[in-house]
Design a protein around this motif. Structure first.
Motif, PDB file in Angstrom:
ATOM      1  N   THR A   9       0.828  -1.202   0.000  1.00  0.00           N
ATOM      2  CA  THR A   9       0.000   0.000   0.000  1.00  0.00           C
ATOM      3  C   THR A   9       0.862   1.252   0.000  1.00  0.00           C
ATOM      4  OG1 THR A   9      -1.812   1.141   1.137  1.00  0.00           O
ATOM      5  CG2 THR A   9      -0.193   0.056   2.533  1.00  0.00           C
ATOM      6  N   LYS A  11      -0.394   3.847   1.587  1.00  0.00           N
ATOM      7  CA  LYS A  11      -0.818   4.481   2.836  1.00  0.00           C
ATOM      8  C   LYS A  11       0.237   4.289   3.914  1.00  0.00           C
ATOM      9  CE  LYS A  11      -5.588   4.581   1.836  1.00  0.00           C
ATOM     10  NZ  LYS A  11      -6.221   5.838   2.029  1.00  0.00           N
ATOM     11  N   THR A  45      -8.579   4.102   6.860  1.00  0.00           N
ATOM     12  CA  THR A  45      -9.293   3.675   5.652  1.00  0.00           C
ATOM     13  C   THR A  45      -8.755   2.358   5.088  1.00  0.00           C
ATOM     14  OG1 THR A  45      -7.865   4.970   4.207  1.00  0.00           O
ATOM     15  CG2 THR A  45      -9.930   6.016   4.969  1.00  0.00           C
ATOM     16  N   GLU A  46      -7.705   1.820   5.694  1.00  0.00           N
ATOM     17  CA  GLU A  46      -7.174   0.537   5.222  1.00  0.00           C
ATOM     18  C   GLU A  46      -6.607  -0.268   6.393  1.00  0.00           C
ATOM     19  OE1 GLU A  46      -3.771  -0.894   2.118  1.00  0.00           O
ATOM     20  OE2 GLU A  46      -5.099   0.741   1.469  1.00  0.00           O
ATOM     21  N   SER A 113     -10.792  -1.960   3.013  1.00  0.00           N
ATOM     22  CA  SER A 113     -10.481  -0.683   2.412  1.00  0.00           C
ATOM     23  C   SER A 113     -11.737   0.149   2.218  1.00  0.00           C
ATOM     24  CB  SER A 113      -9.728  -1.019   1.148  1.00  0.00           C
ATOM     25  OG  SER A 113      -9.808  -0.197   0.148  1.00  0.00           O
ATOM     26  N   LEU A 114     -11.620   1.413   2.547  1.00  0.00           N
ATOM     27  CA  LEU A 114     -12.699   2.394   2.373  1.00  0.00           C
ATOM     28  C   LEU A 114     -12.143   3.536   1.542  1.00  0.00           C
ATOM     29  CD1 LEU A 114     -13.841   2.557   6.114  1.00  0.00           C
ATOM     30  CD2 LEU A 114     -15.058   1.410   4.263  1.00  0.00           C
ATOM     31  N   ASN A 115     -12.832   3.894   0.461  1.00  0.00           N
ATOM     32  CA  ASN A 115     -12.340   5.012  -0.350  1.00  0.00           C
ATOM     33  C   ASN A 115     -13.133   6.280  -0.048  1.00  0.00           C
ATOM     34  OD1 ASN A 115     -14.636   5.196  -2.156  1.00  0.00           O
ATOM     35  ND2 ASN A 115     -13.887   3.313  -3.112  1.00  0.00           N
ATOM     36  N   SER A 116     -12.607   7.401  -0.480  1.00  0.00           N
ATOM     37  CA  SER A 116     -13.210   8.696  -0.156  1.00  0.00           C
ATOM     38  C   SER A 116     -14.596   8.855  -0.775  1.00  0.00           C
ATOM     39  CB  SER A 116     -12.295   9.843  -0.580  1.00  0.00           C
ATOM     40  OG  SER A 116     -12.022   9.762  -1.955  1.00  0.00           O
ATOM     41  N   ASP A 117     -14.831   8.290  -1.967  1.00  0.00           N
ATOM     42  CA  ASP A 117     -16.166   8.373  -2.577  1.00  0.00           C
ATOM     43  C   ASP A 117     -17.206   7.665  -1.717  1.00  0.00           C
ATOM     44  OD1 ASP A 117     -15.152   9.803  -4.716  1.00  0.00           O
ATOM     45  OD2 ASP A 117     -14.994   8.044  -6.025  1.00  0.00           O
TER      46      ASP A 117
END
Length: 177
Positions: A9, A11, A45-46, A113-117
């Motif tokens: 990643t 991140k 987010t990850e 994982s979570l994305n900004s959208d």
């Protein structure tokens, strides 16, 4: 042994999330699952998780116990969303289910994982509706990407005001009977 390629990643992990991960791995309720958190991004987010066949996870037929697979993947989407939205929303695990694809005698991994959208969509929907349920899918896979189990976890998210009102209505209904 290095991480599998799919867990690489861009991140970063902060000291704060490293410390959280370190103590979560020692927490008896999680430690007992046989799972281990390998990474927790600084923005939550990850998350990367590993589960090995061990004394804690070994079943009668020599494979990783299905309950260990299920419980080692338990709290993460709820905790990630709680850490992201704690100031604004109430977050609870709602339900979960697992589908076993094949037995495993080798180490398995899960990547959350979570994305900004998605996070913006959640903010908008929950703010408009007051509450909503979200289903997240997790795959337990080996180093080569072979899937051993599919897990769905439903997370409930509500505005604090909506949740307080709903909770009050439920309690008043219980006591008025």
């Amino acid at each position: 042994m290095s991480k599998p390629a799919f867990l690489q990643t861009e991140k970063k992990e902060s000291f704060k999330t490293w410390r959280f991960r370190f103590f979560m791995n020692l927490y008896p309720m999680y430690f007992g699952t046989g799972g281990k958190i390998l990474f927790w991004s600084d923005d939550s987010t990850e998350v990367h998780v590993r589960i090995r066949r061990s004394l804690w996870t070994y079943n009668y037929v020599g494979t990783i116990f299905g309950g260990s697979m299920f419980s080692a993947t338990d709290p993460f989407y709820m905790l990630m969303l709680f850490r992201i939205f704690n100031d604004v929303f109430v977050v609870w695990d709602r339900s979960a289910q697992i589908k076993f694809i094949k037995p495993s005698k080798i180490t398995l991994y899960a990547k959350y994982s979570l994305n900004s959208d998605l996070l913006e969509s959640i903010k908008k929907e929950v703010t408009e509706k007051g509450e909503n349920n979200y289903v997240f899918k997790i795959e337990l896979i080996d180093r080569n990407g072979t899937v051993y189990a599919l897990i769905e976890r439903t997370v409930y998210i509500a505005t604090k005001e909506h949740y307080k009102n709903k909770k009050g209505m439920i309690q008043s209904t219980r006591f008025s009977k």
